[in-house]
Design a protein around this motif. Structure first.
Motif, PDB file in Angstrom:
ATOM      1  N   CYS A 226      35.626  48.543  31.266  1.00  0.00           N
ATOM      2  CA  CYS A 226      35.129  49.270  32.442  1.00  0.00           C
ATOM      3  C   CYS A 226      35.430  50.763  32.337  1.00  0.00           C
ATOM      4  O   CYS A 226      34.799  51.582  33.017  1.00  0.00           O
ATOM      5  CB  CYS A 226      35.703  48.678  33.726  1.00  0.00           C
ATOM      6  SG  CYS A 226      37.508  48.668  33.765  1.00  0.00           S
TER       7      CYS A 226
ATOM      8  N   ASN B  60      46.898  47.635  24.575  1.00  0.00           N
ATOM      9  CA  ASN B  60      47.256  47.936  25.972  1.00  0.00           C
ATOM     10  C   ASN B  60      48.572  47.293  26.386  1.00  0.00           C
ATOM     11  O   ASN B  60      49.130  47.625  27.419  1.00  0.00           O
ATOM     12  CB  ASN B  60      46.137  47.491  26.920  1.00  0.00           C
ATOM     13  CG  ASN B  60      45.851  46.008  26.819  1.00  0.00           C
ATOM     14  OD1 ASN B  60      45.809  45.447  25.737  1.00  0.00           O
ATOM     15  ND2 ASN B  60      45.646  45.356  27.944  1.00  0.00           N
ATOM     16  N   ARG B  61      49.059  46.349  25.572  1.00  0.00           N
ATOM     17  CA  ARG B  61      50.333  45.677  25.894  1.00  0.00           C
ATOM     18  C   ARG B  61      51.483  46.235  25.058  1.00  0.00           C
ATOM     19  O   ARG B  61      52.592  45.719  25.108  1.00  0.00           O
ATOM     20  CB  ARG B  61      50.209  44.160  25.655  1.00  0.00           C
ATOM     21  CG  ARG B  61      49.200  43.488  26.557  1.00  0.00           C
ATOM     22  CD  ARG B  61      49.732  43.336  27.989  1.00  0.00           C
ATOM     23  NE  ARG B  61      48.636  43.217  28.954  1.00  0.00           N
ATOM     24  CZ  ARG B  61      48.764  43.442  30.254  1.00  0.00           C
ATOM     25  NH1 ARG B  61      49.916  43.812  30.758  1.00  0.00           N
ATOM     26  NH2 ARG B  61      47.735  43.326  31.059  1.00  0.00           N
TER      27      ARG B  61
ATOM     28  N   ILE C 229      46.602  48.479  31.866  1.00  0.00           N
ATOM     29  CA  ILE C 229      45.181  48.407  32.239  1.00  0.00           C
ATOM     30  C   ILE C 229      44.495  49.733  31.880  1.00  0.00           C
ATOM     31  O   ILE C 229      45.105  50.793  32.006  1.00  0.00           O
ATOM     32  CB  ILE C 229      45.062  48.202  33.773  1.00  0.00           C
ATOM     33  CG1 ILE C 229      45.844  46.972  34.244  1.00  0.00           C
ATOM     34  CG2 ILE C 229      43.632  48.156  34.243  1.00  0.00           C
ATOM     35  CD1 ILE C 229      45.204  45.668  33.927  1.00  0.00           C
ATOM     36  N   VAL C 230      43.262  49.652  31.458  1.00  0.00           N
ATOM     37  CA  VAL C 230      42.422  50.849  31.333  1.00  0.00           C
ATOM     38  C   VAL C 230      41.346  50.781  32.423  1.00  0.00           C
ATOM     39  O   VAL C 230      40.999  49.673  32.848  1.00  0.00           O
ATOM     40  CB  VAL C 230      41.762  50.956  29.938  1.00  0.00           C
ATOM     41  CG1 VAL C 230      42.783  51.163  28.857  1.00  0.00           C
ATOM     42  CG2 VAL C 230      40.870  49.754  29.645  1.00  0.00           C
ATOM     43  N   PRO C 231      40.805  51.913  32.858  1.00  0.00           N
ATOM     44  CA  PRO C 231      41.098  53.266  32.411  1.00  0.00           C
ATOM     45  C   PRO C 231      42.362  53.825  33.046  1.00  0.00           C
ATOM     46  O   PRO C 231      42.779  53.395  34.112  1.00  0.00           O
ATOM     47  CB  PRO C 231      39.878  54.059  32.925  1.00  0.00           C
ATOM     48  CG  PRO C 231      39.485  53.351  34.189  1.00  0.00           C
ATOM     49  CD  PRO C 231      39.764  51.896  33.918  1.00  0.00           C
TER      50      PRO C 231
ATOM     51  N   GLU D  71      42.525  53.403  38.283  1.00  0.00           N
ATOM     52  CA  GLU D  71      41.419  52.859  39.090  1.00  0.00           C
ATOM     53  C   GLU D  71      40.142  53.678  38.864  1.00  0.00           C
ATOM     54  O   GLU D  71      40.078  54.882  39.143  1.00  0.00           O
ATOM     55  CB  GLU D  71      41.744  52.791  40.589  1.00  0.00           C
ATOM     56  CG  GLU D  71      42.816  51.774  40.934  1.00  0.00           C
ATOM     57  CD  GLU D  71      42.388  50.339  40.580  1.00  0.00           C
ATOM     58  OE1 GLU D  71      41.223  49.981  40.801  1.00  0.00           O
ATOM     59  OE2 GLU D  71      43.225  49.595  40.056  1.00  0.00           O
ATOM     60  N   SER D  72      39.127  52.973  38.408  1.00  0.00           N
ATOM     61  CA  SER D  72      37.862  53.630  38.046  1.00  0.00           C
ATOM     62  C   SER D  72      37.314  54.495  39.177  1.00  0.00           C
ATOM     63  O   SER D  72      36.896  55.639  38.948  1.00  0.00           O
ATOM     64  CB  SER D  72      36.820  52.574  37.678  1.00  0.00           C
ATOM     65  OG  SER D  72      37.260  51.840  36.562  1.00  0.00           O
TER      66      SER D  72
ATOM     67  N   HIS E 231      32.688  43.528  39.286  1.00  0.00           N
ATOM     68  CA  HIS E 231      33.657  43.433  38.180  1.00  0.00           C
ATOM     69  C   HIS E 231      34.429  42.110  38.248  1.00  0.00           C
ATOM     70  O   HIS E 231      34.663  41.454  37.233  1.00  0.00           O
ATOM     71  CB  HIS E 231      34.610  44.638  38.248  1.00  0.00           C
ATOM     72  CG  HIS E 231      35.486  44.788  37.046  1.00  0.00           C
ATOM     73  ND1 HIS E 231      36.194  45.927  36.777  1.00  0.00           N
ATOM     74  CD2 HIS E 231      35.778  43.931  36.038  1.00  0.00           C
ATOM     75  CE1 HIS E 231      36.883  45.760  35.650  1.00  0.00           C
ATOM     76  NE2 HIS E 231      36.646  44.560  35.188  1.00  0.00           N
TER      77      HIS E 231
ATOM     78  N   ARG F   9      34.979  39.287  35.427  1.00  0.00           N
ATOM     79  CA  ARG F   9      36.352  38.936  35.018  1.00  0.00           C
ATOM     80  C   ARG F   9      36.586  37.433  35.176  1.00  0.00           C
ATOM     81  O   ARG F   9      37.247  36.806  34.359  1.00  0.00           O
ATOM     82  CB  ARG F   9      37.354  39.735  35.858  1.00  0.00           C
ATOM     83  CG  ARG F   9      38.798  39.601  35.371  1.00  0.00           C
ATOM     84  CD  ARG F   9      39.778  40.294  36.326  1.00  0.00           C
ATOM     85  NE  ARG F   9      39.689  41.741  36.319  1.00  0.00           N
ATOM     86  CZ  ARG F   9      39.488  42.497  37.406  1.00  0.00           C
ATOM     87  NH1 ARG F   9      39.338  41.935  38.592  1.00  0.00           N
ATOM     88  NH2 ARG F   9      39.428  43.810  37.322  1.00  0.00           N
TER      89      ARG F   9
ATOM     90  N   ARG G  16      37.689  36.001  31.851  1.00  0.00           N
ATOM     91  CA  ARG G  16      39.133  35.706  31.875  1.00  0.00           C
ATOM     92  C   ARG G  16      39.472  34.917  33.130  1.00  0.00           C
ATOM     93  O   ARG G  16      40.180  35.410  34.017  1.00  0.00           O
ATOM     94  CB  ARG G  16      39.939  37.006  31.915  1.00  0.00           C
ATOM     95  CG  ARG G  16      39.828  37.821  30.670  1.00  0.00           C
ATOM     96  CD  ARG G  16      40.520  39.157  30.931  1.00  0.00           C
ATOM     97  NE  ARG G  16      40.839  39.783  29.688  1.00  0.00           N
ATOM     98  CZ  ARG G  16      42.018  40.297  29.381  1.00  0.00           C
ATOM     99  NH1 ARG G  16      43.010  40.252  30.245  1.00  0.00           N
ATOM    100  NH2 ARG G  16      42.226  40.868  28.228  1.00  0.00           N
TER     101      ARG G  16
HETATM  102  N1  LIG Z   1      40.403  47.886  39.316  1.00  0.00           N
HETATM  103  C1  LIG Z   1      40.554  48.431  37.993  1.00  0.00           C
HETATM  104  C2  LIG Z   1      40.333  47.328  36.996  1.00  0.00           C
HETATM  105  C3  LIG Z   1      40.607  47.765  35.597  1.00  0.00           C
HETATM  106  C4  LIG Z   1      40.486  46.613  34.622  1.00  0.00           C
HETATM  107  O1  LIG Z   1      40.289  45.458  34.993  1.00  0.00           O
HETATM  108  N2  LIG Z   1      40.579  46.943  33.326  1.00  0.00           N
HETATM  109  C5  LIG Z   1      40.491  45.949  32.289  1.00  0.00           C
HETATM  110  C6  LIG Z   1      39.411  46.324  31.299  1.00  0.00           C
HETATM  111  S1  LIG Z   1      37.796  46.282  32.033  1.00  0.00           S
HETATM  112  C7  LIG Z   1      41.805  45.920  31.528  1.00  0.00           C
HETATM  113  O2  LIG Z   1      42.383  46.940  31.250  1.00  0.00           O
HETATM  114  N3  LIG Z   1      42.274  44.720  31.175  1.00  0.00           N
HETATM  115  C8  LIG Z   1      43.425  44.569  30.343  1.00  0.00           C
HETATM  116  C9  LIG Z   1      44.272  43.428  30.741  1.00  0.00           C
HETATM  117  O3  LIG Z   1      44.105  42.920  31.857  1.00  0.00           O
HETATM  118  O4  LIG Z   1      45.114  43.052  29.931  1.00  0.00           O
HETATM  119  C10 LIG Z   1      39.548  49.569  37.793  1.00  0.00           C
HETATM  120  O5  LIG Z   1      38.468  49.482  38.369  1.00  0.00           O
HETATM  121  O6  LIG Z   1      39.847  50.531  37.076  1.00  0.00           O
END
Ligand SMILES: N[C@@H](CCC(=O)N[C@@H](CS)C(=O)NCC(=O)O)C(=O)O
Length: 236
Positions: A22, A49-50, A62-64, A75-76, A116, A120, A124
């Motif tokens: 995202c 990311n971990r 988490i990204v971004p 938060e996007s 989103h 997800r 996941r």
């Molecule tokens: N609410 C957050 C959600 C961010 C999010 O879900 N990022 C995902 C990638 S799309 C992520 O970093 N997932 C890594 C993880 O959960 O390990 C936003 O909108 O920025």
């Protein structure tokens, strides 16, 4: 921190993104803003990311995440709004106090909290189901139905105008673009409703230099697939 910042006084900006995550929306917004920024890949599929280095930046992994003047914004929706406001002449978001601005937040909040979440839940399901495989299957199955509803809703919301916010390209379009790409993911595994308006929007966005630059940069890190109608034209 409470003084408005503009392009005249921009902080140093570093975006942490993962290819095709995202964070692609924030990446496109930064490129379209004309602001100077650094883009650092934190590939989720490779587990970067971990790793400790990234957890220092975003403890949630988490990204971004956007580093701006020594602070980290997550938060996007927050990042998209901040970047757009930093470069007002780019008109990436309507001015504060307008109904169009409220519409922009209406879209972005819906994308984050509903669209989103449906993806997800498919990609996941354990995020919501925990360890139980049966619960994960149930979450995934239900989300497939709900995703179809969301795509029908996007068609209705888009109407006949060229962009989500009428005639002006905005951060909302960048955000929608991500989830158009995701609608072509094989893990969805069911036929999704036709989405001609969304497809036309995505095609229009695909022609924008900022989108092409960012796709090329991200795909150089990890060569992710694009919807078949896009794959030919992308510069490698
Ligand atoms: N609410 C957050 C959600 C961010 C999010 O879900 N990022 C995902 C990638 S799309 C992520 O970093 N997932 C890594 C993880 O959960 O390990 C936003 O909108 O920025």
């Amino acid at each position: 921190m409470n003084e408005p910042e503009t392009r005249a006084t921009p902080p140093a900006l570093t975006l942490y993104y993962s290819p095709k995550a995202c964070s692609l929306a924030s990446h496109i917004a930064l490129e379209a803003s004309g602001l100077a920024y650094r883009a650092v890949s934190v590939d989720i599929r490779a587990g970067q990311n971990r790793q400790a280095a990234y957890l220092k930046i975003h403890p949630g992994g988490i990204v971004p995440a956007l580093e701006a003047g020594g602070e980290v914004i997550t938060e996007s929706q927050a990042i998209l709004t901040y970047v757009a406001d930093l470069a007002p002449e780019s008109e990436l978001i309507p001015r504060p106090g307008t109904r169009a601005r409220a519409r922009a937040h209406e879209w972005m909040n819906w994308i984050s909290s509903t669209l989103h979440v449906r993806y997800r839940s498919i990609f996941r399901p354990q995020t919501y189901a925990g360890e139980s495989a049966a619960a994960a299957d149930a979450v995934r199955e239900h989300a497939r139905l709900k995703l179809a509803d969301a795509l029908i809703e996007i068609e209705a919301r888009l109407g006949q105008q060229p962009y989500a916010l009428d005639t002006q390209f905005s951060v909302v379009d960048a955000y929608l673009f991500v989830f158009y790409l995701w609608s072509h993911d094989e893990r969805i595994a069911t036929e999704l409703p036709q989405r001609p308006r969304y497809q036309a929007l995505a095609a229009r966005l695909f022609e924008r230099p900022a989108v092409r630059t960012v796709l090329a940069r991200e795909r150089a890190v990890r060569a992710y697939d694009l919807p078949p109608e896009f794959s030919i034209a992308i510069p490698e």
